[in-house]
Design a protein around this motif. Structure first.
Motif, PDB file in Angstrom:
ATOM      1  N   SER A  39       0.811  -1.218   0.000  1.00  0.00           N
ATOM      2  CA  SER A  39       0.000   0.000   0.000  1.00  0.00           C
ATOM      3  C   SER A  39       0.842   1.265   0.000  1.00  0.00           C
ATOM      4  CB  SER A  39      -0.919   0.012   1.224  1.00  0.00           C
ATOM      5  OG  SER A  39      -0.167   0.219   2.409  1.00  0.00           O
ATOM      6  N   GLY A 172      -1.461   1.396   6.272  1.00  0.00           N
ATOM      7  CA  GLY A 172      -1.991   0.767   5.066  1.00  0.00           C
ATOM      8  C   GLY A 172      -2.856  -0.436   5.342  1.00  0.00           C
ATOM      9  N   ARG A 231      -5.217  10.739  11.616  1.00  0.00           N
ATOM     10  CA  ARG A 231      -5.154  10.174  10.268  1.00  0.00           C
ATOM     11  C   ARG A 231      -4.132  10.933   9.437  1.00  0.00           C
ATOM     12  NH1 ARG A 231     -10.615   8.710   7.299  1.00  0.00           N
ATOM     13  NH2 ARG A 231      -8.964   7.888   5.960  1.00  0.00           N
ATOM     14  N   ARG A 233      -0.986  10.187   5.916  1.00  0.00           N
ATOM     15  CA  ARG A 233      -0.477   9.347   4.842  1.00  0.00           C
ATOM     16  C   ARG A 233       1.003   9.072   5.067  1.00  0.00           C
ATOM     17  NH1 ARG A 233      -4.187   7.658   0.765  1.00  0.00           N
ATOM     18  NH2 ARG A 233      -2.851   8.286  -0.970  1.00  0.00           N
ATOM     19  N   ALA A 236       1.884   6.259  -0.154  1.00  0.00           N
ATOM     20  CA  ALA A 236       0.517   6.219  -0.677  1.00  0.00           C
ATOM     21  C   ALA A 236      -0.469   5.606   0.300  1.00  0.00           C
ATOM     22  CB  ALA A 236       0.504   5.423  -1.987  1.00  0.00           C
ATOM     23  N   ALA A 237       0.009   5.170   1.450  1.00  0.00           N
ATOM     24  CA  ALA A 237      -0.831   4.418   2.383  1.00  0.00           C
ATOM     25  C   ALA A 237      -1.580   5.333   3.340  1.00  0.00           C
ATOM     26  CB  ALA A 237       0.020   3.436   3.179  1.00  0.00           C
ATOM     27  N   ASP A 238      -2.836   4.999   3.602  1.00  0.00           N
ATOM     28  CA  ASP A 238      -3.555   5.629   4.701  1.00  0.00           C
ATOM     29  C   ASP A 238      -2.964   5.137   6.016  1.00  0.00           C
ATOM     30  OD1 ASP A 238      -5.409   7.059   3.143  1.00  0.00           O
ATOM     31  OD2 ASP A 238      -6.689   5.293   2.941  1.00  0.00           O
TER      32      ASP A 238
END
Length: 270
Positions: A39, A172, A231, A233, A236-238
């Motif tokens: 991710s 991710g 929250r 990043r 590209a991962a949450d």
């Protein structure tokens, strides 16, 4: 060999550490990490770079903890993804290697936990199917003494992480992989289940609390709606960051209301 150019973003050890600091990871804290390498993007150095970035963000006084589960050391009669022929079951039970924290690979939780498991100085807990590994000065305090008949309950590293004010990092990964929710299952009425696994002296059957991650995604959605969850990043991962104790307390209330399990219990005769 594929000739398709890799897709970004380009992720490095330094960008992982920088993003984690921006998210709020603090030097010296204890972090339970659930992760998905794919991710993140294109990671220069793969899982080694991610572990290095995590350790950089935590600093020399911080402790990194990951699940190093090995659910494949279980009764083949319960396997479904994929199942194996019934006529193989007895042979599998007789020949399956017993759990060894030094050599048993992780199964189903990703390559980052496997990298931590094999990292110099890593400490791994004793449960044959639901172990955790840790790196850092609190590693032994957190993973030693994991009872072999308590996967994710009061005598597991999860309860110690809760008591130590650890936080969870979902990197991710979704709430369906959030193991601390399982600690809440041990604190509400739950059925017991028998399962088999290889032991040092042959096949053994043990009794454990029945647990399931069914509806953990819904639980996580409501938890994030009602409680403070940071929250951000990483590549590209949450990424999500929150206290273990907060998640366990919320899950205990939520599961009792939204996932009653009375049907799992034997009903007394009329």
């Amino acid at each position: 060999m594929s000739t398709t150019p890799p897709t970004g973003p380009l992720v490095t050890r330094d960008t992982v550490a920088e993003a984690l600091r921006g998210l709020g990871v603090r030097p010296g804290e204890i972090l339970l990490v659930h992760s998905s390498l794919s991710s993140l993007g294109w990671v220069c150095g793969g899982p080694v770079a991610v572990v290095q970035g995590l350790l950089d963000a935590l600093g020399p006084k911080g402790t990194l903890v990951v699940p190093t589960h090995s659910g494949h050391l279980s009764d083949p009669a319960r396997w479904s993804r994929p199942p194996v022929p019934r006529e193989w079951w007895d042979t599998i039970r007789a020949t399956m290697p017993a759990y060894d924290p030094r050599t048993t690979p992780v199964h189903g939780v990703g390559v980052i936990p496997e990298t931590v498991r094999t990292w110099p100085g890593a400490r791994r807990s004793a449960h044959p199917t639901a172990s955790f590994a840790a790196l850092g000065p609190r590693a032994a305090d957190l993973v030693d003494g994991h009872a072999v008949d308590c996967r994710l309950g009061e005598r597991s590293p999860l309860a110690r992480l809760e008591a130590a004010d650890a936080r969870v990092l979902l990197l991710g990964a979704g709430y369906d992989s959030c193991t601390c929710f399982h600690l809440a299952e041990y604190r509400i009425p739950a059925p017991l289940v028998q399962d088999g696994r290889p032991g040092p002296h042959g096949w053994q059957v043990v009794t454990e609390v029945s647990i399931t991650s069914d509806r953990f995604d819904e639980l996580g959605h409501d938890f994030e709606r009602d409680r403070p969850v940071v929250r951000g990043r990483v590549g590209a991962a949450d990424a999500r960051l929150f206290p273990v104790a907060d998640a366990v307390a919320y899950a205990q209330r939520w599961l009792a209301v939204h996932r009653p399990r009375e049907d799992d219990f034997p009903h007394p005769a009329a």
